[in-house]
Design a protein around this motif. Sequence first.
Motif, PDB file in Angstrom:
ATOM      1  N   ILE A  55      10.145  -2.050   3.025  1.00 23.61           N
ATOM      2  CA  ILE A  55       9.346  -3.266   3.221  1.00 23.61           C
ATOM      3  C   ILE A  55      10.009  -4.451   2.519  1.00 23.61           C
ATOM      4  O   ILE A  55      10.092  -5.557   3.080  1.00 23.61           O
ATOM      5  CB  ILE A  55       7.906  -3.069   2.708  1.00 23.61           C
ATOM      6  N   ASP A  56      10.497  -4.224   1.304  1.00 22.54           N
ATOM      7  CA  ASP A  56      11.153  -5.313   0.566  1.00 22.54           C
ATOM      8  C   ASP A  56      12.388  -5.819   1.291  1.00 22.54           C
ATOM      9  O   ASP A  56      12.675  -7.027   1.283  1.00 22.54           O
ATOM     10  CB  ASP A  56      11.534  -4.838  -0.840  1.00 22.54           C
ATOM     11  N   ARG A  57      13.132  -4.915   1.934  1.00 17.39           N
ATOM     12  CA  ARG A  57      14.322  -5.350   2.676  1.00 17.39           C
ATOM     13  C   ARG A  57      13.938  -6.286   3.820  1.00 17.39           C
ATOM     14  O   ARG A  57      14.619  -7.277   4.087  1.00 17.39           O
ATOM     15  CB  ARG A  57      15.073  -4.134   3.225  1.00 17.39           C
ATOM     16  N   ILE A  58      12.873  -5.941   4.513  1.00 17.04           N
ATOM     17  CA  ILE A  58      12.433  -6.781   5.635  1.00 17.04           C
ATOM     18  C   ILE A  58      11.877  -8.108   5.127  1.00 17.04           C
ATOM     19  O   ILE A  58      12.202  -9.180   5.649  1.00 17.04           O
ATOM     20  CB  ILE A  58      11.395  -6.024   6.480  1.00 17.04           C
ATOM     21  N   LEU A  59      11.044  -8.055   4.070  1.00 18.20           N
ATOM     22  CA  LEU A  59      10.445  -9.277   3.547  1.00 18.20           C
ATOM     23  C   LEU A  59      11.478 -10.199   2.910  1.00 18.20           C
ATOM     24  O   LEU A  59      11.285 -11.423   2.881  1.00 18.20           O
ATOM     25  CB  LEU A  59       9.359  -8.940   2.530  1.00 18.20           C
ATOM     26  N   SER A  60      12.571  -9.644   2.394  1.00 15.95           N
ATOM     27  CA  SER A  60      13.596 -10.505   1.791  1.00 15.95           C
ATOM     28  C   SER A  60      14.219 -11.437   2.810  1.00 15.95           C
ATOM     29  O   SER A  60      14.681 -12.531   2.467  1.00 15.95           O
ATOM     30  CB  SER A  60      14.684  -9.642   1.134  1.00 15.95           C
ATOM     31  N   ARG A  61      14.235 -11.028   4.062  1.00 17.14           N
ATOM     32  CA  ARG A  61      14.757 -11.878   5.133  1.00 17.14           C
ATOM     33  C   ARG A  61      13.650 -12.658   5.832  1.00 17.14           C
ATOM     34  O   ARG A  61      13.923 -13.657   6.511  1.00 17.14           O
ATOM     35  CB  ARG A  61      15.489 -11.013   6.177  1.00 17.14           C
ATOM     36  N   ARG A  66       3.980 -10.555   8.363  1.00 12.26           N
ATOM     37  CA  ARG A  66       2.691  -9.938   8.038  1.00 12.26           C
ATOM     38  C   ARG A  66       2.839  -8.417   8.016  1.00 12.26           C
ATOM     39  O   ARG A  66       3.590  -7.836   8.795  1.00 12.26           O
ATOM     40  CB  ARG A  66       1.642 -10.363   9.055  1.00 12.26           C
ATOM     41  N   ILE A  67       2.100  -7.779   7.109  1.00 17.66           N
ATOM     42  CA  ILE A  67       2.061  -6.321   7.009  1.00 17.66           C
ATOM     43  C   ILE A  67       0.672  -5.877   7.439  1.00 17.66           C
ATOM     44  O   ILE A  67      -0.332  -6.255   6.837  1.00 17.66           O
ATOM     45  CB  ILE A  67       2.343  -5.843   5.581  1.00 17.66           C
ATOM     46  N   LEU A  68       0.605  -5.073   8.481  1.00 14.92           N
ATOM     47  CA  LEU A  68      -0.660  -4.630   9.067  1.00 14.92           C
ATOM     48  C   LEU A  68      -0.756  -3.124   8.954  1.00 14.92           C
ATOM     49  O   LEU A  68       0.132  -2.400   9.422  1.00 14.92           O
ATOM     50  CB  LEU A  68      -0.734  -5.073  10.528  1.00 14.92           C
ATOM     51  N   ALA A  69      -1.825  -2.641   8.329  1.00 15.01           N
ATOM     52  CA  ALA A  69      -1.932  -1.213   8.050  1.00 15.01           C
ATOM     53  C   ALA A  69      -3.375  -0.854   7.731  1.00 15.01           C
ATOM     54  O   ALA A  69      -4.187  -1.731   7.417  1.00 15.01           O
ATOM     55  CB  ALA A  69      -1.027  -0.849   6.864  1.00 15.01           C
ATOM     56  N   PRO A  81       1.307  -7.624   0.257  1.00 13.16           N
ATOM     57  CA  PRO A  81       0.182  -8.308   0.928  1.00 13.16           C
ATOM     58  C   PRO A  81      -0.210  -7.642   2.248  1.00 13.16           C
ATOM     59  O   PRO A  81      -0.001  -8.174   3.339  1.00 13.16           O
ATOM     60  CB  PRO A  81       0.745  -9.709   1.160  1.00 13.16           C
ATOM     61  N   VAL A  82      -0.822  -6.481   2.156  1.00 13.69           N
ATOM     62  CA  VAL A  82      -1.205  -5.717   3.345  1.00 13.69           C
ATOM     63  C   VAL A  82      -2.505  -6.266   3.906  1.00 13.69           C
ATOM     64  O   VAL A  82      -3.488  -6.440   3.187  1.00 13.69           O
ATOM     65  CB  VAL A  82      -1.358  -4.223   3.011  1.00 13.69           C
ATOM     66  N   GLU A  83      -2.528  -6.512   5.209  1.00 13.11           N
ATOM     67  CA  GLU A  83      -3.753  -6.874   5.918  1.00 13.11           C
ATOM     68  C   GLU A  83      -4.329  -5.598   6.528  1.00 13.11           C
ATOM     69  O   GLU A  83      -3.661  -4.934   7.319  1.00 13.11           O
ATOM     70  CB  GLU A  83      -3.457  -7.887   7.021  1.00 13.11           C
ATOM     71  N   VAL A  84      -5.543  -5.268   6.157  1.00 14.40           N
ATOM     72  CA  VAL A  84      -6.156  -4.017   6.605  1.00 14.40           C
ATOM     73  C   VAL A  84      -6.612  -4.151   8.058  1.00 14.40           C
ATOM     74  O   VAL A  84      -7.289  -5.114   8.427  1.00 14.40           O
ATOM     75  CB  VAL A  84      -7.339  -3.638   5.704  1.00 14.40           C
ATOM     76  N   VAL A  85      -6.221  -3.154   8.869  1.00 13.75           N
ATOM     77  CA  VAL A  85      -6.647  -3.096  10.267  1.00 13.75           C
ATOM     78  C   VAL A  85      -7.324  -1.755  10.519  1.00 13.75           C
ATOM     79  O   VAL A  85      -7.079  -0.776   9.815  1.00 13.75           O
ATOM     80  CB  VAL A  85      -5.469  -3.292  11.240  1.00 13.75           C
ATOM     81  N   LYS A  86      -8.156  -1.739  11.555  1.00 11.90           N
ATOM     82  CA  LYS A  86      -8.879  -0.518  11.909  1.00 11.90           C
ATOM     83  C   LYS A  86      -9.039  -0.465  13.422  1.00 11.90           C
ATOM     84  O   LYS A  86      -8.721  -1.429  14.127  1.00 11.90           O
ATOM     85  CB  LYS A  86     -10.244  -0.491  11.222  1.00 11.90           C
ATOM     86  N   ALA A  87      -9.551   0.661  13.898  1.00  9.74           N
ATOM     87  CA  ALA A  87      -9.760   0.837  15.337  1.00  9.74           C
ATOM     88  C   ALA A  87     -10.599  -0.294  15.898  1.00  9.74           C
ATOM     89  O   ALA A  87     -11.614  -0.687  15.322  1.00  9.74           O
ATOM     90  CB  ALA A  87     -10.440   2.176  15.601  1.00  9.74           C
TER      91      ALA A  87
END
Length: 212
Positions: A55-61, A66-69, A81-87
């Motif tokens: 994740i850090d490698r991707i965010l460094s660029r 956004r991180i969705l999980a 900074p994870v944004e919580v997602v659900k069904a």
Amino acid sequence: MRLTKLEHAALILEDSGKKLFVDPGSYTTAITEAAQAVAIVITHEHADHWTPEQIDRILSRNPDARILAPAGVAAAAGALPVEVVKAGDEIEVGPFTLTFFGEKHAVIHESIPIVDNVGVLVNGTVYYGGDSYSIPEGVEVDVQAVPAGAPWLKIGDVMDYVLAVKPRRSFPTHEMTLSKAGKEMSNARIKWATEQNGGTFHPLEPGDTLDI
């Protein structure tokens, strides 16, 4: 849109010059070509589907990506900074529309806790259920990423999963735990199940692409 398969469970979707990463985990080669990423989807908290280093490698660029999980990932991710997602959630990020399905990881064993897991449908066409057999109800799936090998998996269940989803195209994912012979066996079973509903199986290897 173009799909690129990486090792194990990781995928890249590219559209209009932007990238979406899915499940960049510990069995995936260190990601260095990450420019123009707008989002990262993590289906669940197990390390073969994400690591802080990936994740850090991707965010460094792409510091604004956004991180969705699901909630379990947010709890495990610390300061990320994870944004919580659900069904039932549908989120638009860049050129990607993301629709989420399912709630829990498939059962490995009664002694092992069942963690949160979401499947993701990208732009109404590409579906990846993470470590589950969650079916995207009411959706005609163009491309299905099909798990080929895992501690929670029985190939007969995978075949039934593909028969239920009825994708027009499928390809294998989640197969780094398999030998060459094991991959060939799983691919043959997934191919058969895909073809029962008129679909086509693509035996993608890491680095291979599929235009959608």
